[in-house]
Design a protein around this motif. Structure first.
Motif, PDB file in Angstrom:
ATOM      1  N   UNK A 126       0.830  -1.208   0.000  1.00 28.72           N
ATOM      2  CA  UNK A 126       0.000   0.000   0.000  1.00 28.72           C
ATOM      3  C   UNK A 126       0.860   1.251   0.000  1.00 28.72           C
ATOM      4  N   UNK A 127       1.935   1.248   0.780  1.00 30.65           N
ATOM      5  CA  UNK A 127       2.847   2.403   0.801  1.00 30.65           C
ATOM      6  C   UNK A 127       3.409   2.662  -0.593  1.00 30.65           C
ATOM      7  N   UNK A 128       3.836   1.597  -1.240  1.00 27.53           N
ATOM      8  CA  UNK A 128       4.437   1.743  -2.571  1.00 27.53           C
ATOM      9  C   UNK A 128       3.425   2.306  -3.565  1.00 27.53           C
ATOM     10  N   UNK A 129       2.180   1.832  -3.468  1.00 28.95           N
ATOM     11  CA  UNK A 129       1.146   2.341  -4.366  1.00 28.95           C
ATOM     12  C   UNK A 129       0.872   3.820  -4.105  1.00 28.95           C
ATOM     13  N   UNK A 130       0.838   4.201  -2.837  1.00 28.93           N
ATOM     14  CA  UNK A 130       0.594   5.611  -2.499  1.00 28.93           C
ATOM     15  C   UNK A 130       1.734   6.513  -2.964  1.00 28.93           C
ATOM     16  N   UNK A 131       2.936   5.952  -3.044  1.00 28.29           N
ATOM     17  CA  UNK A 131       4.088   6.715  -3.527  1.00 28.29           C
ATOM     18  C   UNK A 131       4.084   6.860  -5.046  1.00 28.29           C
ATOM     19  N   UNK A 189      -7.365  -4.344  -4.264  1.00 30.83           N
ATOM     20  CA  UNK A 189      -7.816  -4.663  -2.907  1.00 30.83           C
ATOM     21  C   UNK A 189      -7.873  -3.407  -2.036  1.00 30.83           C
ATOM     22  N   UNK A 190      -6.855  -2.543  -2.152  1.00 32.80           N
ATOM     23  CA  UNK A 190      -6.818  -1.319  -1.347  1.00 32.80           C
ATOM     24  C   UNK A 190      -7.597  -0.170  -1.980  1.00 32.80           C
ATOM     25  N   UNK A 191      -8.216  -0.449  -3.131  1.00 35.48           N
ATOM     26  CA  UNK A 191      -9.023   0.556  -3.845  1.00 35.48           C
ATOM     27  C   UNK A 191      -8.191   1.798  -4.168  1.00 35.48           C
ATOM     28  N   UNK A 192      -7.033   1.538  -4.748  1.00 41.80           N
ATOM     29  CA  UNK A 192      -6.130   2.597  -5.182  1.00 41.80           C
ATOM     30  C   UNK A 192      -5.893   2.476  -6.683  1.00 41.80           C
ATOM     31  N   UNK A 193      -5.452   3.545  -7.330  1.00 37.14           N
ATOM     32  CA  UNK A 193      -5.156   3.447  -8.766  1.00 37.14           C
ATOM     33  C   UNK A 193      -4.067   2.406  -9.024  1.00 37.14           C
ATOM     34  N   UNK A 243      -3.339  -9.774   1.696  1.00 37.42           N
ATOM     35  CA  UNK A 243      -3.613  -8.357   1.436  1.00 37.42           C
ATOM     36  C   UNK A 243      -5.004  -7.962   1.913  1.00 37.42           C
ATOM     37  N   UNK A 244      -5.962  -8.866   1.768  1.00 36.55           N
ATOM     38  CA  UNK A 244      -7.309  -8.579   2.279  1.00 36.55           C
ATOM     39  C   UNK A 244      -7.269  -8.405   3.794  1.00 36.55           C
ATOM     40  N   UNK A 245      -6.501  -9.265   4.479  1.00 32.38           N
ATOM     41  CA  UNK A 245      -6.357  -9.137   5.927  1.00 32.38           C
ATOM     42  C   UNK A 245      -5.657  -7.823   6.288  1.00 32.38           C
ATOM     43  N   UNK A 246      -4.654  -7.441   5.505  1.00 33.55           N
ATOM     44  CA  UNK A 246      -3.973  -6.162   5.743  1.00 33.55           C
ATOM     45  C   UNK A 246      -4.939  -4.992   5.643  1.00 33.55           C
ATOM     46  N   UNK A 247      -5.810  -5.045   4.648  1.00 35.06           N
ATOM     47  CA  UNK A 247      -6.767  -3.954   4.480  1.00 35.06           C
ATOM     48  C   UNK A 247      -7.673  -3.839   5.700  1.00 35.06           C
ATOM     49  N   UNK A 248      -8.096  -4.970   6.248  1.00 33.69           N
ATOM     50  CA  UNK A 248      -8.949  -4.950   7.442  1.00 33.69           C
ATOM     51  C   UNK A 248      -8.228  -4.284   8.616  1.00 33.69           C
ATOM     52  N   UNK A 249      -6.940  -4.587   8.747  1.00 34.61           N
ATOM     53  CA  UNK A 249      -6.169  -4.078   9.879  1.00 34.61           C
ATOM     54  C   UNK A 249      -5.750  -2.619   9.689  1.00 34.61           C
ATOM     55  N   UNK A 250      -5.394  -2.255   8.464  1.00 38.53           N
ATOM     56  CA  UNK A 250      -4.878  -0.907   8.211  1.00 38.53           C
ATOM     57  C   UNK A 250      -5.990   0.098   7.943  1.00 38.53           C
ATOM     58  N   UNK A 251      -7.156  -0.383   7.509  1.00 43.95           N
ATOM     59  CA  UNK A 251      -8.249   0.524   7.191  1.00 43.95           C
ATOM     60  C   UNK A 251      -8.087   1.144   5.815  1.00 43.95           C
ATOM     61  N   UNK A 252      -8.939   2.092   5.469  1.00 39.17           N
ATOM     62  CA  UNK A 252      -8.898   2.717   4.149  1.00 39.17           C
ATOM     63  C   UNK A 252      -7.567   3.447   3.925  1.00 39.17           C
ATOM     64  N   UNK A 253      -7.153   3.492   2.672  1.00 36.14           N
ATOM     65  CA  UNK A 253      -5.942   4.219   2.332  1.00 36.14           C
ATOM     66  C   UNK A 253      -6.162   5.713   2.522  1.00 36.14           C
ATOM     67  N   UNK A 254      -5.167   6.455   3.001  1.00 34.67           N
ATOM     68  CA  UNK A 254      -5.318   7.904   3.179  1.00 34.67           C
ATOM     69  C   UNK A 254      -5.595   8.612   1.873  1.00 34.67           C
ATOM     70  N   UNK A 255      -6.382   9.658   1.963  1.00 34.64           N
ATOM     71  CA  UNK A 255      -6.688  10.441   0.762  1.00 34.64           C
ATOM     72  C   UNK A 255      -7.847   9.903  -0.001  1.00 34.64           C
TER      73      UNK A 255
END
Length: 255
Positions: A126-131, A189-193, A243-255
Motif C-alpha cells: 500500500x505504501x508503494x502504491x501511495x508513492x 484490494x486497497x481501492x487505489x489506482x 492483502x485482504x487481511x492487511x486492508x482490514x487491519x490498516x483501514x482505508x488508504x489515506x486520501x
C-alpha cells in the motif's frame, strides 16, 4: 540479555545459556577487503560454540541466493548463484551456520525467505502504491515471491522443533505472480489506482538501485519441503488472502 553482533565480546554471556537460537539479523553492509563475508554470523557461531551448544539453530537467509532463474520453478536442490553482494554475504552466512552445526552437532535449519509482507512491514504494497512507484510492463516483468510475516513466524518455530540437520527450506507461500500483477492486485484490494507500467529502460530512471535489483531476478519458489517436512499450514496461502487481511487491519488508504 542484550548483545551487539558487531561487538563479539558483548555476546559471550549467551554461550551455554541459549538452548534454541533463531538468527534473523542481516549481514552488515559491505566492508572493504571482505565484502562477501558475514562477520555478524561468524561472531555468533563462534560464541555459541564456546560452551554447551544449543539444541537447534534456525537462520533466516534470502531467496536472493538463487540469483536470476529466468522464471523457473526453484527447489532447494538448485545450486545457489548469488548475483549481488548482499546475496553473496547471505551465502557466506549459510556456510558458516552449516559448518557450525556439523562441527558441534547442532541441527541447523536455513530458511530462504522471499519478500515479507504484512501490516507491520514498511514499506508495504500500500505504501508503494501511495508513492506512485511504477512497475514493469508485462513483457519485461519478473516473477516475485512472498510470505506473510505471520506465516514466516510459524515457519521459524516449526524449523526450530522439526527441522532436519543442516537442511534448507524455501519459506514462501503458494503464490505465483509477476511483480506487476502483484501490485495491480494490491491496488484493487486497497481501492487505489493501479501503478503505471513502464519498460525496463524507464524504470531505471524512476526507481532506486535497490528496487531495481529485485526486478533483475525472476524465479518461482517451491514450498513442497516446507509443507511436507516442517508441516507448515499457511494461514495466508496466497497474497490475496494476506492483502485482504492487511486492508482490514490498516483501514482505508489515506486520501
Amino acid at each position: 540479555m542484550a548483545g551487539n553482533l558487531d561487538e563479539p565480546a558483548s555476546l559471550r554471556r549467551l554461550a551455554g545459556i541459549a538452548t534454541r537460537v533463531i538468527h534473523l539479523a542481516p549481514p552488515a553492509n559491505e566492508q572493504s577487503g571482505a565484502w562477501w563475508r558475514d562477520f555478524r554470523t561468524q561472531a555468533l557461531a563462534r560464541t555459541l560454540g564456546l560452551r554447551t551448544p544449543p539444541r537447534s539453530f534456525v537462520y533466516a537467509s534470502t531467496s536472493g541466493v538463487y540469483g536470476d532463474c529466468q522464471g523457473a520453478l526453484v527447489t532447494e536442490a538448485r545450486p545457489p548463484n548469488p548475483r549481488t553482494p548482499r546475496a553473496q554475504r547471505r551465502i557466506d552466512a549459510e556456510r558458516l551456520v552449516r559448518h557450525f552445526g556439523r562441527r558441534i552437532g547442532v541441527p541447523v535449519s536455513v530458511l530462504r525467505v522471499p519478500g515479507i509482507y504484512g501490516p507491520g512491514r514498511s514499506p508495504n504494497a500500500r505504501d508503494r502504491l501511495l508513492q506512485g512507484a511504477p512497475v514493469l510492463r508485462p513483457e519485461d516483468d519478473v516473477y516475485t515471491n512472498h510470505i506473510h510475516a505471520d506465516d514466516l513466524a510459524h515457519a521459524v518455530i516449526a524449523a526450530m522443533w522439526r527441522g532436519r540437520a543442516q537442511r534448507t527450506y524455501n519459506a514462501t507461500d503458494d503464490t505465483q505472480l509477476m511483480a506487476g500483477d502483484y501490485y495491480q492486485l494490491a491496488a484493487d484490494i486497497f481501492e487505489l489506482p493501479r501503478p503505471k507500467r513502464v519498460p525496463r529502460s524507464a524504470a531505471k530512471q524512476e526507481l532506486t538501485l535497490n528496487a531495481l535489483s529485485f526486478m533483475n531476478e525472476s524465479r518461482r519458489l517451491s514450498n513442497v519441503r516446507l509443507k511436507k517436512e516442517l508441516r507448515v499450514r499457511l494461514k495466508f496461502p496466497t497474497v490475496r488472502e494476506g492483502l485482504i487481511e492487511m486492508k482490514k487491519l490498516l483501514g482505508p488508504a489515506p486520501g
